[in-house]
Design a protein around this motif. Structure first.
Motif, PDB file in Angstrom:
ATOM      1  N   ASP A 198      -9.171  -2.405   4.383  1.00  0.00           N
ATOM      2  CA  ASP A 198      -8.898  -2.736   5.647  1.00  0.00           C
ATOM      3  C   ASP A 198      -7.973  -1.567   6.064  1.00  0.00           C
ATOM      4  O   ASP A 198      -7.987  -1.217   7.335  1.00  0.00           O
ATOM      5  CB  ASP A 198      -7.572  -3.890   5.345  1.00  0.00           C
ATOM      6  N   GLY A 206     -13.024 -12.347  -0.298  1.00  0.00           N
ATOM      7  CA  GLY A 206     -12.086 -11.741  -1.080  1.00  0.00           C
ATOM      8  C   GLY A 206     -12.886 -10.659  -2.147  1.00  0.00           C
ATOM      9  O   GLY A 206     -12.837  -9.708  -2.445  1.00  0.00           O
ATOM     10  N   ASN A 262      -5.558  -9.409   6.063  1.00  0.00           N
ATOM     11  CA  ASN A 262      -6.523  -8.275   6.686  1.00  0.00           C
ATOM     12  C   ASN A 262      -6.019  -8.209   8.219  1.00  0.00           C
ATOM     13  O   ASN A 262      -6.234  -9.178   9.170  1.00  0.00           O
ATOM     14  CB  ASN A 262      -7.897  -8.874   6.436  1.00  0.00           C
ATOM     15  N   GLY A 268      -9.877  -5.316  -0.780  1.00  0.00           N
ATOM     16  CA  GLY A 268      -9.324  -5.732   0.425  1.00  0.00           C
ATOM     17  C   GLY A 268      -8.525  -4.825   1.221  1.00  0.00           C
ATOM     18  O   GLY A 268      -8.769  -4.213   2.115  1.00  0.00           O
ATOM     19  N   GLY A 280      -5.347 -14.589   0.705  1.00  0.00           N
ATOM     20  CA  GLY A 280      -5.215 -13.237   0.639  1.00  0.00           C
ATOM     21  C   GLY A 280      -5.860 -12.352   1.631  1.00  0.00           C
ATOM     22  O   GLY A 280      -5.349 -11.545   2.117  1.00  0.00           O
ATOM     23  N   ASP A 328     -13.806  -6.999  -2.576  1.00  0.00           N
ATOM     24  CA  ASP A 328     -13.403  -6.305  -4.007  1.00  0.00           C
ATOM     25  C   ASP A 328     -14.776  -5.486  -4.497  1.00  0.00           C
ATOM     26  O   ASP A 328     -14.746  -4.612  -4.934  1.00  0.00           O
ATOM     27  CB  ASP A 328     -12.892  -7.215  -4.830  1.00  0.00           C
ATOM     28  N   ASP A 348      -1.375 -14.670  -3.413  1.00  0.00           N
ATOM     29  CA  ASP A 348      -0.745 -15.667  -4.147  1.00  0.00           C
ATOM     30  C   ASP A 348       0.900 -15.578  -4.435  1.00  0.00           C
ATOM     31  O   ASP A 348       1.163 -14.452  -4.613  1.00  0.00           O
ATOM     32  CB  ASP A 348      -1.439 -15.585  -5.596  1.00  0.00           C
ATOM     33  N   SER A 403      -9.647 -16.268   0.326  1.00  0.00           N
ATOM     34  CA  SER A 403      -8.885 -15.710  -0.868  1.00  0.00           C
ATOM     35  C   SER A 403      -9.921 -14.896  -1.842  1.00  0.00           C
ATOM     36  O   SER A 403     -11.122 -14.843  -1.462  1.00  0.00           O
ATOM     37  CB  SER A 403      -8.244 -16.540  -1.528  1.00  0.00           C
ATOM     38  N   GLY A 404      -9.521 -14.521  -2.878  1.00  0.00           N
ATOM     39  CA  GLY A 404     -10.541 -13.787  -4.033  1.00  0.00           C
ATOM     40  C   GLY A 404     -11.281 -14.741  -4.637  1.00  0.00           C
ATOM     41  O   GLY A 404     -12.508 -14.407  -4.865  1.00  0.00           O
ATOM     42  N   GLY A 405     -11.066 -16.070  -4.557  1.00  0.00           N
ATOM     43  CA  GLY A 405     -11.659 -17.178  -5.248  1.00  0.00           C
ATOM     44  C   GLY A 405     -12.477 -18.197  -4.457  1.00  0.00           C
ATOM     45  O   GLY A 405     -13.175 -18.938  -4.920  1.00  0.00           O
TER      46      GLY A 405
HETATM   47  O1  KG4 Z   1      -5.073 -15.407  -2.214  1.00  0.00           O
HETATM   48  P1  KG4 Z   1      -5.127 -14.153  -3.313  1.00  0.00           P
HETATM   49  O2  KG4 Z   1      -3.890 -13.275  -3.463  1.00  0.00           O
HETATM   50  O3  KG4 Z   1      -5.498 -14.594  -4.662  1.00  0.00           O
HETATM   51  C1  KG4 Z   1      -6.717 -15.747  -4.653  1.00  0.00           C
HETATM   52  O4  KG4 Z   1      -6.232 -16.801  -4.963  1.00  0.00           O
HETATM   53  O5  KG4 Z   1      -7.825 -15.072  -5.017  1.00  0.00           O
HETATM   54  O6  KG4 Z   1      -6.250 -13.450  -2.764  1.00  0.00           O
HETATM   55  C2  KG4 Z   1      -6.548 -12.080  -3.431  1.00  0.00           C
HETATM   56  C3  KG4 Z   1      -7.754 -11.464  -2.503  1.00  0.00           C
HETATM   57  C4  KG4 Z   1      -8.376 -10.264  -3.198  1.00  0.00           C
HETATM   58  O7  KG4 Z   1      -9.889 -10.504  -3.176  1.00  0.00           O
HETATM   59  C5  KG4 Z   1      -8.215  -9.043  -2.062  1.00  0.00           C
HETATM   60  O8  KG4 Z   1      -8.991  -8.172  -1.966  1.00  0.00           O
HETATM   61  C6  KG4 Z   1      -7.876  -9.892  -0.935  1.00  0.00           C
HETATM   62  O9  KG4 Z   1      -7.315 -11.190  -1.220  1.00  0.00           O
HETATM   63  N1  KG4 Z   1      -7.225  -9.270   0.115  1.00  0.00           N
HETATM   64  C7  KG4 Z   1      -7.428  -8.627   1.247  1.00  0.00           C
HETATM   65  C8  KG4 Z   1      -6.543  -7.816   1.953  1.00  0.00           C
HETATM   66  N2  KG4 Z   1      -5.361  -8.081   0.900  1.00  0.00           N
HETATM   67  C9  KG4 Z   1      -5.850  -8.949  -0.082  1.00  0.00           C
HETATM   68  N3  KG4 Z   1      -8.667  -8.836   1.806  1.00  0.00           N
HETATM   69  C10 KG4 Z   1      -8.837  -8.152   2.833  1.00  0.00           C
HETATM   70  N4  KG4 Z   1      -8.042  -7.456   3.475  1.00  0.00           N
HETATM   71  C11 KG4 Z   1      -6.799  -7.433   3.013  1.00  0.00           C
HETATM   72  N5  KG4 Z   1      -5.767  -6.610   3.633  1.00  0.00           N
END
Ligand code: KG4
Ligand code: ZN
Length: 346
Positions: free
Chosen positions: A189, A168, A279, A185, A275, A172, A307, A141-143
């Motif tokens: 993608d 993630g 992808n 992301g 997140g 970003d 999320d 994910s992002g974190g």
């Molecule tokens: O799980 P999430 O919604 O939030 C967190 O808990 O961090 O993940 C968000 C992350 C972001 O960095 C976003 O760029 C990434 O997931 N993300 C992707 C895609 N959709 C979201 N990364 C790559 N490809 C995607 N299609």
């Protein structure tokens, strides 16, 4: 039993209602993308303020899905972390206040464990196939970016994780360097599908599958060097080539190490979560690699990967249905997860 879930750990204010077995009755997400986009990343103070504005309307909207609203709710589950402290505080305060005023049982939910269990959510008419436990899960994910063995909802072992940036976050940051918007992301993608990765040389970060750790910060530097050397991509075609090379580098190590983890543990089931599991490249490559060695991949729908509060409600339901409750003042609540290698999350 019907559980109201509340999630506010990062930049999504979310509320959902989930019934027995993970059936999603309502799933409302207020995204703060527009708030943070000008900064190219989440600004914690702005996130807290946006959560404050959004939390009550989002909960009210979720409750519209059940006749009787809050009267029809049997328990509340709220994210207690990990996440941004000010942001978490908003959802937790809302959940605690509702539980206290209505005399409803409340449980605090670990956000990461909820991501890992999101594969069990049942949305819409058709029932999706879910994995037996144990399974191996890649949470990206992002974190966070880590691999776990999930043996039960309260028995989760960390077996590898990133040493620096999350996947993630790498998407970003690369998007920011390439002048794309936030979050990067989904944009990378989309562009990667149009590009030719062989046009841009980027190293695979820590590719050896002997170690199940990751490192993505070097890739960010490689993109920065590429831009320094060749200038910003001239047109959409150039941009697509860089995106394709970047996405390949991230996806390849995530896919190889996740499948390696299944082999090491002798578990033929792999779940994608978080997140980045949205992808398309990661979904396709992981499925291809896993299938070739007899590992079945379970990829939740995108609404369950990013999320959401349905995953919080479901993780909470598993505990509430067994009669477990946490204290409103948090003097007694389930142990914090210990994220060191080999340690068990409970
Ligand atoms: O799980 P999430 O919604 O939030 C967190 O808990 O961090 O993940 C968000 C992350 C972001 O960095 C976003 O760029 C990434 O997931 N993300 C992707 C895609 N959709 C979201 N990364 C790559 N490809 C995607 N299609
Ligand atoms: Zn998350």
């Amino acid at each position: 039993m019907r559980v109201l879930g509340i999630e506010s750990s990062c930049d999504e204010t979310a509320a959902a209602i989930v019934e027995d077995g993970g059936r999603v009755i309502a799933d409302v997400v207020a995204s703060q993308v527009a708030v943070h986009a000008p900064y190219g990343g989440v600004v914690p103070e702005l996130a807290s303020r946006a959560h404050l504005a959004n939390v009550a309307p989002v909960i009210a909207k979720a409750l519209e899905a059940v006749p009787g609203g809050l009267d029809a709710i049997d328990g509340i589950a709220v994210t207690r972390g990990p996440g941004l402290l000010g942001a978490l505080l908003v959802g937790m305060s809302a959940g605690k206040a509702m539980a206290w005023s209505r005399g409803l049982p409340l449980v605090y939910v670990d956000h990461l464990v909820a991501h890992l269990l999101a594969v069990y959510l049942q949305r819409g008419e058709t029932t999706i196939e879910t994995p037996e436990m144990p399974f191996v899960a890649l949470l990206a994910s992002g974190g966070h970016t880590a691999i776990y063995e999930v043996r039960a909802h309260d028995d989760v072992e960390l077996i590898g994780q990133t040493r620096d940036d999350a996947a993630g976050e790498a998407f970003d940051k690369a998007a920011k360097l390439l002048g794309l918007g936030y979050p990067g992301g989904p944009m990378i993608d989309r562009l990667a599908k149009l590009g030719d990765r062989s046009k841009v040389e980027l190293p695979l970060p820590m590719p050896s599958t002997k170690r199940l750790d990751f490192s993505f910060s070097g890739l960010k530097t490689a993109i920065a060097r590429h831009v320094e050397k060749h200038g910003a991509p001239k047109d959409e075609r150039d941009l697509a080539d860089v995106c394709a090379a970047f996405q390949h580098a991230v996806v390849e190590v995530l896919a190889r190490k996740s499948v390696a983890a299944c082999k090491q543990r002798g578990i033929p089931r792999l779940v994608l979560a978080g997140g980045v599991a949205a992808n398309a490249g990661l979904r396709a490559r992981t499925t291809e690699l896993a299938t070739s060695v007899g590992v079945k991949v379970f990829v939740p729908p995108i609404a369950s990967c990013t999320d959401n509060a349905a995953m919080i409600a479901y993780a909470g339901w598993l505990r509430l249905a067994r009669g477990e409750r946490d204290a409103l003042d948090m003097t007694a609540y389930s142990k914090s997860p210990d994220l060191r290698r080999g340690k068990i999350l409970v």
